[in-house]
Design a protein around this motif. Structure first.
Motif, PDB file in Angstrom:
ATOM      1  N   HIS A  99       4.103  -1.875   7.919  1.00 30.05           N
ATOM      2  CA  HIS A  99       5.316  -1.532   7.164  1.00 30.05           C
ATOM      3  C   HIS A  99       5.511  -2.459   5.978  1.00 30.05           C
ATOM      4  O   HIS A  99       5.850  -2.038   4.878  1.00 30.05           O
ATOM      5  CB  HIS A  99       6.552  -1.620   8.079  1.00 30.05           C
ATOM      6  CG  HIS A  99       6.742  -0.392   8.895  1.00 30.05           C
ATOM      7  ND1 HIS A  99       7.841  -0.196   9.693  1.00 30.05           N
ATOM      8  CD2 HIS A  99       5.978   0.710   9.045  1.00 30.05           C
ATOM      9  CE1 HIS A  99       7.737   0.973  10.293  1.00 30.05           C
ATOM     10  NE2 HIS A  99       6.617   1.537   9.929  1.00 30.05           N
ATOM     11  N   ASN A 100       5.283  -3.724   6.248  1.00 27.19           N
ATOM     12  CA  ASN A 100       5.486  -4.689   5.167  1.00 27.19           C
ATOM     13  C   ASN A 100       4.439  -4.517   4.081  1.00 27.19           C
ATOM     14  O   ASN A 100       4.726  -4.646   2.891  1.00 27.19           O
ATOM     15  CB  ASN A 100       5.478  -6.106   5.725  1.00 27.19           C
ATOM     16  CG  ASN A 100       6.748  -6.388   6.502  1.00 27.19           C
ATOM     17  OD1 ASN A 100       7.806  -5.871   6.144  1.00 27.19           O
ATOM     18  ND2 ASN A 100       6.660  -7.160   7.556  1.00 27.19           N
ATOM     19  N   VAL A 101       3.221  -4.214   4.527  1.00 25.30           N
ATOM     20  CA  VAL A 101       2.169  -3.967   3.536  1.00 25.30           C
ATOM     21  C   VAL A 101       2.572  -2.785   2.665  1.00 25.30           C
ATOM     22  O   VAL A 101       2.507  -2.818   1.433  1.00 25.30           O
ATOM     23  CB  VAL A 101       0.829  -3.683   4.246  1.00 25.30           C
ATOM     24  CG1 VAL A 101      -0.200  -3.150   3.244  1.00 25.30           C
ATOM     25  CG2 VAL A 101       0.313  -4.958   4.905  1.00 25.30           C
ATOM     26  N   MET A 102       3.015  -1.737   3.344  1.00 29.41           N
ATOM     27  CA  MET A 102       3.393  -0.536   2.581  1.00 29.41           C
ATOM     28  C   MET A 102       4.536  -0.818   1.622  1.00 29.41           C
ATOM     29  O   MET A 102       4.540  -0.367   0.478  1.00 29.41           O
ATOM     30  CB  MET A 102       3.842   0.572   3.539  1.00 29.41           C
ATOM     31  CG  MET A 102       2.718   1.181   4.304  1.00 29.41           C
ATOM     32  SD  MET A 102       3.438   2.204   5.576  1.00 29.41           S
ATOM     33  CE  MET A 102       2.097   2.263   6.720  1.00 29.41           C
ATOM     34  N   SER A 103       5.500  -1.559   2.126  1.00 30.32           N
ATOM     35  CA  SER A 103       6.653  -1.769   1.256  1.00 30.32           C
ATOM     36  C   SER A 103       6.279  -2.579   0.025  1.00 30.32           C
ATOM     37  O   SER A 103       6.751  -2.314  -1.070  1.00 30.32           O
ATOM     38  CB  SER A 103       7.802  -2.429   2.021  1.00 30.32           C
ATOM     39  OG  SER A 103       7.403  -3.699   2.461  1.00 30.32           O
ATOM     40  N   THR A 104       5.370  -3.528   0.183  1.00 32.08           N
ATOM     41  CA  THR A 104       5.006  -4.312  -1.005  1.00 32.08           C
ATOM     42  C   THR A 104       4.103  -3.538  -1.934  1.00 32.08           C
ATOM     43  O   THR A 104       4.028  -3.820  -3.121  1.00 32.08           O
ATOM     44  CB  THR A 104       4.298  -5.621  -0.606  1.00 32.08           C
ATOM     45  OG1 THR A 104       3.180  -5.283   0.186  1.00 32.08           O
ATOM     46  CG2 THR A 104       5.213  -6.550   0.126  1.00 32.08           C
ATOM     47  N   GLN A 105       3.440  -2.513  -1.378  1.00 31.40           N
ATOM     48  CA  GLN A 105       2.557  -1.753  -2.261  1.00 31.40           C
ATOM     49  C   GLN A 105       3.320  -0.923  -3.282  1.00 31.40           C
ATOM     50  O   GLN A 105       2.736  -0.397  -4.220  1.00 31.40           O
ATOM     51  CB  GLN A 105       1.641  -0.859  -1.427  1.00 31.40           C
ATOM     52  CG  GLN A 105       0.507  -1.688  -0.884  1.00 31.40           C
ATOM     53  CD  GLN A 105      -0.324  -0.967   0.117  1.00 31.40           C
ATOM     54  OE1 GLN A 105      -0.032   0.171   0.450  1.00 31.40           O
ATOM     55  NE2 GLN A 105      -1.337  -1.627   0.607  1.00 31.40           N
ATOM     56  N   GLN A 106       4.603  -0.835  -3.080  1.00 25.97           N
ATOM     57  CA  GLN A 106       5.379  -0.129  -4.093  1.00 25.97           C
ATOM     58  C   GLN A 106       5.271  -0.854  -5.431  1.00 25.97           C
ATOM     59  O   GLN A 106       5.356  -0.243  -6.495  1.00 25.97           O
ATOM     60  CB  GLN A 106       6.827  -0.006  -3.634  1.00 25.97           C
ATOM     61  CG  GLN A 106       6.885   0.964  -2.466  1.00 25.97           C
ATOM     62  CD  GLN A 106       8.234   1.046  -1.825  1.00 25.97           C
ATOM     63  OE1 GLN A 106       9.184   0.485  -2.322  1.00 25.97           O
ATOM     64  NE2 GLN A 106       8.288   1.750  -0.724  1.00 25.97           N
ATOM     65  N   ALA A 107       5.075  -2.145  -5.357  1.00 25.46           N
ATOM     66  CA  ALA A 107       4.862  -2.899  -6.602  1.00 25.46           C
ATOM     67  C   ALA A 107       3.577  -2.421  -7.274  1.00 25.46           C
ATOM     68  O   ALA A 107       3.502  -2.275  -8.500  1.00 25.46           O
ATOM     69  CB  ALA A 107       4.772  -4.386  -6.299  1.00 25.46           C
ATOM     70  N   LEU A 108       2.572  -2.151  -6.433  1.00 27.27           N
ATOM     71  CA  LEU A 108       1.305  -1.685  -7.013  1.00 27.27           C
ATOM     72  C   LEU A 108       1.436  -0.275  -7.575  1.00 27.27           C
ATOM     73  O   LEU A 108       0.874   0.051  -8.610  1.00 27.27           O
ATOM     74  CB  LEU A 108       0.209  -1.726  -5.946  1.00 27.27           C
ATOM     75  CG  LEU A 108      -0.081  -3.104  -5.355  1.00 27.27           C
ATOM     76  CD1 LEU A 108      -1.211  -3.018  -4.349  1.00 27.27           C
ATOM     77  CD2 LEU A 108      -0.433  -4.101  -6.452  1.00 27.27           C
TER      78      LEU A 108
END
Ligand SMILES: Nc1ncnc2c1ncn2[C@@H]1O[C@@H]2COP(=O)(O)O[C@H]2[C@H]1O
Length: 908
Positions: free
Chosen positions: A302-311
């Motif tokens: 989940h955390n990985v996904m949420s930070t990928q919004q930056a990408l």
């Protein structure tokens, strides 16, 4: 490009540290679970801070089948998380890492996200399996063993944009602090989770809200779901899941063991947004293991996904064109540069077969039955308008699920580089179109006009003020609609937005004058446009017009009611074929006084104003005296005519049960009587062109109407003997004054279409007028304005004989103006209104077609007076006939008419 979280500098190699050691416990479970992922777990947090970078439209479009691969244990049930795809993540990772990475073999593009087991199963030097011991011991970054750095090289290659050591926070929602709650708390603490305990749904939401405000996110929420008595876990989960910012928060439900015997209660919880249901236990070790698995299998992804919004955002904003297809070559993702290149909106691009956007043959990339290949070469792209543009295209196959390539990443630029080329292509406008920002940008750039620092600062402050006007809100709403509509609809909305952004929303765009008749063009142009167009030439001659300063003596006929002929005529004073010219004649040019008194009596104005009849009589006499007898049209007979029409309309409104109150009737009649008082017999344009003091006083704006309203009050208030308002209380007077002024100003013809458009939009709509305007008062204002406007120019809808006489009178007045303009070398406002050449029928045909017709139809639909339309049509036909017969001049026409004062033939 550097991406960092607000709390952490950009540091992809991040030095891991455990800031605190577990306060626990003799029952350590470290050895029971494979804690190789501990560093991973410690490094997962995150992300909401980082995701302060907005997720772009493209990123949202990427949300296709969920990728969650979390493992389930025998005692737990896991929900699928509806988030982004591994494919997208892989694509993003690949793209952002570097252009060079596009040439890497597909097998390397595996993402370092997913199940806890992916971290735990690794073994060997430099891989995650070595984290356990090092992390357990590390107290500071300097204490970290080197192998942490080695492992983080993977993160360098496929970054997850996670800060290295986030403090994970857990919110526990337990109705009471019993042994189960205690064990959950201890397990959380054992894994260094910062725990907050709340006891109700309200407290939970409040805490989340506060955390949101301070950017302190909760990564894990554990809800006591053992009984619905204390807490309704299902409801709490659903509410949290739907609260902004919590679509990736991990929610766990603690359930009774018996719940696991049947699936319905657990499925209801999972459907409400719970990620996993775990069985209640008083065994800390079991609870701790459960929690560890959750950390690995749910919270980290989940955390990985949420930070990928930056990408996603980075990718979305990239100047280079990037699009991704699935294995069937259907487009799954396109960034903003792709939209620009193709001149299409995202919703038109997504799901399109790749072949639709290329002119070139794509068999080199994917041949039937053969595997997808890498490609690097020139292909011709087809834009929306079918224009072909050769582009340098690089294609990289990526395996997102399994080992065979499932997705293709396309990266374009034009041969020879220069991505800015795309910016030069014709573009679809970008959202948010019509935002306050873009509206401002269209009109002027605030910053560019502010030359000094001080002004810049204050203007900057201004732009942050809540100055959003209703029209801006409308524009914004339409822009939102535009984002989800077809290309054709979007184009239409663009047109609408263009109009909405203009000033003078209700001002007419002068209807294209279809007629090739210059007389109609002259007349309509003069009536509908302001004076400024004529202001270029000025005469130094003094105006012959003297206005407003002398009070004319009013002679009130002593025995006005005693005249039986007048009395008899006035009996008909409310009928549409009332003979105003006969009244003019038999009252010795005092029609306003007689007609006015009759109207005041019929509509009880004396009582409404609480005023003596004699004051009203004196007022009418003074007002009439201030109409210029020398004007052929704008004299007191016209005022009486407008007052008579007003009386007829009020009566018809009452018949139709659209009752105006007594004060509304009184003010309408007063406004009608006074609406052209002291008219000089020349237009406002003439006054402006001749530097008339009135034009100077009113800055060339609504000169005559301002003067009529002002002089009405000046005269009325200036003499107690004629002050018809003197017995009104302050508030009533204020309101009456405002109504009268508004009605008089509404007779200005330059705003004709504005008033008509508003009236039609409110009263012609299916919707209740009250829903379209802000108040009943506003509806009433629109109605009163239209009432006086129609009354003012109703002469073409009067019985023919009267219509022709009015046409004669106005033409004569226009001719006199032209004569004077010529004589004084002033600009000629209506050159075609020259008595030697003018065709009266043509001018009347134009006037009816462009000004009268639509308005009469609108008014008739409102008030139901079909005789208006009948008369207008008969008159129109007659003018057409005269035109065909070549009966043009006033003399020709008058020769054909019976003398005025006789009953007309086309009346009812
Ligand atoms: N029959 C007509 N033919 C041409 N113009 C007219 C006619 N009746 C009224 N008007 C014009 O319409 C205007 C309405 O406002 P005013 O009364 O100020 O001046 C009026 C005239 O200029």
């Amino acid at each position: 490009m550097i991406i960092s979280s607000p709390s952490q500098p950009a540091n992809l190699s991040g030095t891991g540290t455990t800031s605190s050691t577990s306060p626990l416990s003799e029952e350590s479970v470290e050895s029971d679970c494979n804690c190789a992922g501990a560093a991973t777990a410690a490094g997962v947090g995150a992300g909401t801070g980082t995701t302060a970078l907005m997720m772009g439209r493209a990123a949202r479009q990427m949300q296709t089948p969920a990728m969650e691969a979390a493992t389930s244990t025998t005692s737990s049930t896991t929900a699928t998380t509806p988030t982004t795809t591994a494919a997208a993540a892989a694509a993003i990772t690949t793209t952002i890492t570097s252009r060079a990475s596009l040439t890497r073999p597909a097998s390397e593009s595996e993402l370092l996200v997913g199940t806890g087991t992916s971290g735990t199963s690794s073994s060997g030097g430099g891989r995650p399996g070595h984290r356990k011991s090092s992390l357990a011991l590390a107290l500071t970054p300097e204490d970290e063993p080197m192998d942490v750095y080695t492992r983080n090289l993977m993160d360098l290659k496929y970054p997850t944009v996670l800060p290295p050591n986030p403090q994970l926070k857990a919110l526990l929602v337990f109705h009471k602090s019993d042994s189960i709650c205690e064990v959950v708390t201890l397990a959380c603490q054992r894994h260094q989770l910062d725990v907050t305990l709340v006891k109700s749904k309200e407290e939970a939401l409040d805490t989340l809200q506060k955390s949101y405000a301070t950017a302190q996110c909760y990564h894990l929420i554990i809800i006591d779901a053992r009984s619905t008595k204390g807490l309704d876990a299902e409801h709490i989960a659903r509410t949290i899941r739907h609260t902004h910012g919590h679509h990736l928060t991990t929610i766990i439900a603690v359930c009774k063991k018996s719940f696991f015997e049947k699936d319905d209660a657990l499925i209801a919880l999972l459907d409400a947004g719970v990620n996993r249901c775990i069985a209640e236990t008083t065994n800390l070790a079991m609870c701790s293991v459960e929690l560890k698995q959750i950390l690995h299998s749910i919270i980290r992804p989940h955390n990985v996904m949420s930070t990928q919004q930056a990408l996603y955002t980075a990718l979305h904003r990239l100047k280079e064109v990037v699009l991704i297809t699935d294995d069937l070559l259907r487009i799954q993702y396109a960034n903003r540069a792709t939209e620009r290149l193709l001149n299409m909106r995202l919703d038109e691009i997504i799901s399109k077969p790749l072949a639709d956007i290329f002119v070139s043959d794509l068999s080199t990339i994917s041949e039937q039955g053969k595997s997808i290949k890498e490609f690097d070469g020139i292909l011709t792209v087809r834009r929306k308008n079918q224009e072909g543009i050769p582009m340098h295209v690089r294609v990289v196959p990526v395996a997102c699920i399994g080992s065979a390539p499932t997705h293709l990443i396309f990266n374009f630029d034009i041969p020879g580089g220069g991505m800015d080329f795309i910016a030069t292509l014709p573009q679809p406008k970008e959202a948010p179109r019509g935002s306050l920002h873009s509206v401002r940008r269209c009109s002027f750039d605030v910053r560019s006009i502010a030359s000094d620092g001080l002004r810049r600062t204050s203007l900057a402050k201004l732009t942050s003020l809540p100055l959003e006007a209703p029209i801006t809100k409308i524009i914004n709403l339409l822009s939102q609609v535009q984002e989800n509509c077809s290309a054709d609809e979007a184009r239409l909305i663009d047109k609408v937005l263009e109009f909405l952004k203009r000033e003078g929303l209700y001002s007419p765009q002068m209807k294209e004058i279809r007629t090739d008749d210059p007389i109609a063009t002259d007349l309509i142009g003069a009536l509908l446009t302001g004076p400024s167009v004529y202001s270029s030439r000025r005469s130094s001659n003094d105006s012959i017009i003297r206005t407003g300063n002398s009070t004319r003596t009013a002679i009130v006929p002593a025995k006005m009611k005693a005249n039986p002929i007048v009395m008899e005529l006035l009996e008909e004073s409310l009928s549409w074929d009332f003979d105003i010219f006969k009244l003019e004649e038999i009252t010795d040019y005092h029609p306003l006084l007689y007609l006015g008194m009759e109207m005041f009596r019929r509509f009880d104005v004396f009582a409404t104003l609480n005023i003596d009849e004699n004051v009203c009589k004196a007022w009418l006499a003074v007002i009439e005296a201030h109409y210029h007898k020398s004007n052929t049209y704008h004299n007191s007979t016209h005022a009486a005519d407008v007052m008579q029409a007003t009386g007829a309309f009020i009566t018809q409104l009452t018949n139709r049960e659209m009752v105006m109150d007594r004060m509304d009737e009184a003010t309408a009649l007063i406004a009608a009587a006074a609406h052209d008082v002291d008219h000089p017999g020349r237009s406002s344009a003439f006054l402006s062109n001749s530097n008339n003091p009135l034009a100077i006083l009113y800055n060339d704006l609504t000169v005559l109407e301002n003067h009529h309203a002002a002089i009405t009050f000046k005269l009325t208030l200036g003499d107690d003997k004629i002050n018809i308002f003197k017995n009104l209380d302050k508030e009533t007077y204020k309101s009456a004054r405002s109504t009268i002024i508004d009605m008089i100003l509404a007779t200005e013809m330059t705003r004709h279409f504005e008033h008509l458009a508003k009236f039609v939009s409110v009263f012609g709509s299916e919707v209740e007028p009250r829903e379209l305007v802000q108040s009943e008062e506003e509806t009433s204002i629109l109605m009163r304005r239209m009432l006086i406007k129609v009354a003012d120019v109703s002469n073409p809808a009067r019985p023919m004989q009267y219509c022709i006489e009015w046409a004669r009178r106005i033409a004569e007045e226009y001719f006199m103006q032209t004569d004077e303009e010529k004589q004084r070398h002033l600009p000629i406002v209506m050159p075609m209104f020259d008595r030697a050449t003018c065709s009266i029928p043509k001018s009347q045909i134009g006037f009816i077609e462009y000004i009268i017709q639509d308005m009469m139809h609108a008014w008739d639909s409102f008030i139901d007076m079909p005789q208006l339309i009948t008369c207008m049509q008969i008159n129109y036909s007659q003018w057409k006939k005269y035109d065909e017969q070549g009966v043009n001049t006033l003399a020709d026409i008058m020769a054909k008419q019976p003398p005025v004062g006789n009953k007309p033939s086309n009346s009812k």
